[in-house]
Design a protein around this motif. Structure first.
Motif, PDB file in Angstrom:
ATOM      1  N   SER A  32       0.834  -1.204   0.000  1.00  0.00           N
ATOM      2  CA  SER A  32       0.000   0.000   0.000  1.00  0.00           C
ATOM      3  C   SER A  32       0.865   1.249   0.000  1.00  0.00           C
ATOM      4  CB  SER A  32      -0.915   0.005   1.218  1.00  0.00           C
ATOM      5  OG  SER A  32      -0.153   0.252   2.385  1.00  0.00           O
ATOM      6  N   LEU A  33       0.272   2.349  -0.427  1.00  0.00           N
ATOM      7  CA  LEU A  33       0.980   3.628  -0.411  1.00  0.00           C
ATOM      8  C   LEU A  33       1.399   3.974   1.014  1.00  0.00           C
ATOM      9  CD1 LEU A  33       1.992   6.225  -1.771  1.00  0.00           C
ATOM     10  CD2 LEU A  33      -0.305   7.169  -1.468  1.00  0.00           C
ATOM     11  N   GLY A  34       0.524   3.745   1.991  1.00  0.00           N
ATOM     12  CA  GLY A  34       0.842   4.064   3.380  1.00  0.00           C
ATOM     13  C   GLY A  34       2.075   3.332   3.877  1.00  0.00           C
ATOM     14  N   SER A  35       2.144   2.035   3.614  1.00  0.00           N
ATOM     15  CA  SER A  35       3.313   1.279   4.070  1.00  0.00           C
ATOM     16  C   SER A  35       4.567   1.710   3.316  1.00  0.00           C
ATOM     17  CB  SER A  35       3.080  -0.227   3.957  1.00  0.00           C
ATOM     18  OG  SER A  35       2.860  -0.595   2.627  1.00  0.00           O
ATOM     19  N   ARG A  36       4.410   2.106   2.054  1.00  0.00           N
ATOM     20  CA  ARG A  36       5.552   2.603   1.278  1.00  0.00           C
ATOM     21  C   ARG A  36       6.055   3.935   1.848  1.00  0.00           C
ATOM     22  NH1 ARG A  36       3.689   0.678  -2.895  1.00  0.00           N
ATOM     23  NH2 ARG A  36       2.432   2.418  -3.580  1.00  0.00           N
ATOM     24  N   ILE A  37       5.121   4.826   2.243  1.00  0.00           N
ATOM     25  CA  ILE A  37       5.527   6.097   2.856  1.00  0.00           C
ATOM     26  C   ILE A  37       6.319   5.822   4.129  1.00  0.00           C
ATOM     27  CG2 ILE A  37       4.694   8.177   4.032  1.00  0.00           C
ATOM     28  CD1 ILE A  37       2.303   8.154   2.042  1.00  0.00           C
ATOM     29  N   LYS A  38       5.813   4.915   4.956  1.00  0.00           N
ATOM     30  CA  LYS A  38       6.505   4.592   6.210  1.00  0.00           C
ATOM     31  C   LYS A  38       7.886   4.008   5.927  1.00  0.00           C
ATOM     32  CE  LYS A  38       6.133   2.154  10.578  1.00  0.00           C
ATOM     33  NZ  LYS A  38       5.258   1.375  11.456  1.00  0.00           N
ATOM     34  N   SER A  70       8.696  -1.475 -21.970  1.00  0.00           N
ATOM     35  CA  SER A  70       7.440  -1.028 -21.370  1.00  0.00           C
ATOM     36  C   SER A  70       6.833  -2.096 -20.463  1.00  0.00           C
ATOM     37  CB  SER A  70       6.435  -0.636 -22.445  1.00  0.00           C
ATOM     38  OG  SER A  70       5.951  -1.766 -23.122  1.00  0.00           O
ATOM     39  N   THR A  71       6.242  -1.629 -19.380  1.00  0.00           N
ATOM     40  CA  THR A  71       5.525  -2.481 -18.443  1.00  0.00           C
ATOM     41  C   THR A  71       4.232  -1.777 -18.077  1.00  0.00           C
ATOM     42  OG1 THR A  71       7.615  -3.273 -17.529  1.00  0.00           O
ATOM     43  CG2 THR A  71       5.638  -3.665 -16.227  1.00  0.00           C
ATOM     44  N   ALA A  72       3.119  -2.413 -18.381  1.00  0.00           N
ATOM     45  CA  ALA A  72       1.823  -1.837 -18.014  1.00  0.00           C
ATOM     46  C   ALA A  72       1.606  -2.035 -16.529  1.00  0.00           C
ATOM     47  CB  ALA A  72       0.708  -2.506 -18.809  1.00  0.00           C
ATOM     48  N   LEU A  73       0.843  -1.149 -15.925  1.00  0.00           N
ATOM     49  CA  LEU A  73       0.518  -1.296 -14.517  1.00  0.00           C
ATOM     50  C   LEU A  73      -0.965  -1.088 -14.328  1.00  0.00           C
ATOM     51  CD1 LEU A  73       0.387   1.877 -12.996  1.00  0.00           C
ATOM     52  CD2 LEU A  73       2.701   1.722 -13.822  1.00  0.00           C
ATOM     53  N   THR A  74      -1.477  -1.654 -13.254  1.00  0.00           N
ATOM     54  CA  THR A  74      -2.873  -1.412 -12.918  1.00  0.00           C
ATOM     55  C   THR A  74      -2.917  -0.139 -12.090  1.00  0.00           C
ATOM     56  OG1 THR A  74      -2.694  -2.822 -10.989  1.00  0.00           O
ATOM     57  CG2 THR A  74      -3.564  -3.836 -12.989  1.00  0.00           C
ATOM     58  N   VAL A  75      -3.998   0.590 -12.202  1.00  0.00           N
ATOM     59  CA  VAL A  75      -4.114   1.871 -11.509  1.00  0.00           C
ATOM     60  C   VAL A  75      -4.192   1.635 -10.012  1.00  0.00           C
ATOM     61  CG1 VAL A  75      -5.492   3.947 -11.223  1.00  0.00           C
ATOM     62  CG2 VAL A  75      -5.293   2.912 -13.477  1.00  0.00           C
ATOM     63  N   PRO A  76      -3.221   2.174  -9.251  1.00  0.00           N
ATOM     64  CA  PRO A  76      -3.310   2.046  -7.791  1.00  0.00           C
ATOM     65  C   PRO A  76      -4.544   2.787  -7.282  1.00  0.00           C
ATOM     66  CG  PRO A  76      -1.109   2.736  -8.490  1.00  0.00           C
ATOM     67  CD  PRO A  76      -2.002   2.836  -9.683  1.00  0.00           C
ATOM     68  N   GLU A  77      -5.216   2.204  -6.289  1.00  0.00           N
ATOM     69  CA  GLU A  77      -6.478   2.774  -5.792  1.00  0.00           C
ATOM     70  C   GLU A  77      -6.301   4.124  -5.117  1.00  0.00           C
ATOM     71  OE1 GLU A  77      -7.045   0.933  -1.399  1.00  0.00           O
ATOM     72  OE2 GLU A  77      -7.551  -0.387  -3.056  1.00  0.00           O
ATOM     73  N   HIS A  78      -5.094   4.463  -4.685  1.00  0.00           N
ATOM     74  CA  HIS A  78      -4.886   5.706  -3.955  1.00  0.00           C
ATOM     75  C   HIS A  78      -4.685   6.921  -4.868  1.00  0.00           C
ATOM     76  CE1 HIS A  78      -0.931   3.767  -4.462  1.00  0.00           C
ATOM     77  NE2 HIS A  78      -0.550   4.985  -4.767  1.00  0.00           N
ATOM     78  N   LEU A  79      -4.672   6.713  -6.173  1.00  0.00           N
ATOM     79  CA  LEU A  79      -4.443   7.841  -7.073  1.00  0.00           C
ATOM     80  C   LEU A  79      -5.748   8.528  -7.443  1.00  0.00           C
ATOM     81  CD1 LEU A  79      -1.823   6.432  -9.592  1.00  0.00           C
ATOM     82  CD2 LEU A  79      -1.433   7.838  -7.575  1.00  0.00           C
ATOM     83  N   PRO A  80      -5.787   9.855  -7.303  1.00  0.00           N
ATOM     84  CA  PRO A  80      -6.967  10.582  -7.780  1.00  0.00           C
ATOM     85  C   PRO A  80      -6.871  10.720  -9.307  1.00  0.00           C
ATOM     86  CG  PRO A  80      -5.376  12.080  -6.776  1.00  0.00           C
ATOM     87  CD  PRO A  80      -4.809  10.704  -6.650  1.00  0.00           C
TER      88      PRO A  80
END
Length: 174
Positions: free
Chosen positions: A3-9, A88-98
């Protein structure tokens, strides 16, 4: 997927910052940092994301996708589209992005090539593009016109240009 939160930490600890120091550098309260890290606040505005990446001394791509972030693809006016490039590597949209569009398909994170003009984006900015051939709704699209790729504001489909992607998100370089 982390998750973005754990990455920030994780990035905060790697940078040897406590929550108060990171909060001062980003311009928020240490409670906000706690909420981000715990996931209580899931969406963070792009100005705060850019400030976080700068304060954590990492790229925006690393903040958003982690150390395994795909290699940054460059957007050129001519030549292969970013998703046609070998690395190139496609990614799925992370849920935390507006996002500017509701997008469930794979997307690509790119930056305009040095010396290119993809206004309002500049080299160093991050763009999240959703490859498509169809018009979805009013917004910025990557289109091919007269053999060149450009970002254009579209309010309806235009027959003299080929739609290549819709701009899902844009982060200005710090």
């Amino acid at each position: 997927m982390e998750s973005l939160g754990s990455r920030i930490k994780q990035l905060r600890l790697r940078a040897k910052l406590n929550k108060a120091a990171l909060a001062r550098n980003v311009g928020v309260s240490d409670v906000t940092i706690s909420y981000w890290e715990s996931g209580a606040i899931k969406q963070i505005g792009h100005e705060r994301l850019v400030a976080l990446a700068e304060a954590l001394d990492c790229s925006l791509a690393t903040l958003l996708e982690g150390d395994s972030a795909p290699q940054m693809l460059t957007l050129h006016h001519e030549g292969p589209l970013p998703w046609e490039q070998v690395q190139s590597t496609a990614l799925t949209v992370p849920e935390h992005l507006p996002l500017k569009a509701n997008w469930k398909a794979p997307c690509m994170m790119v930056t305009p090539a040095p010396g290119s003009d993809f206004a309002p984006a500049a080299p160093g900015d991050l763009l999240l593009l959703g490859p498509t051939r169809v018009f979805h709704k009013a917004g910025l699209y990557l289109v091919e016109q007269d053999g060149k790729l450009q970002l254009k504001q579209l309010s309806k489909a235009n027959s003299d240009m080929t739609i290549q992607a819709v701009l899902l998100a844009h982060w200005k370089a710090a």
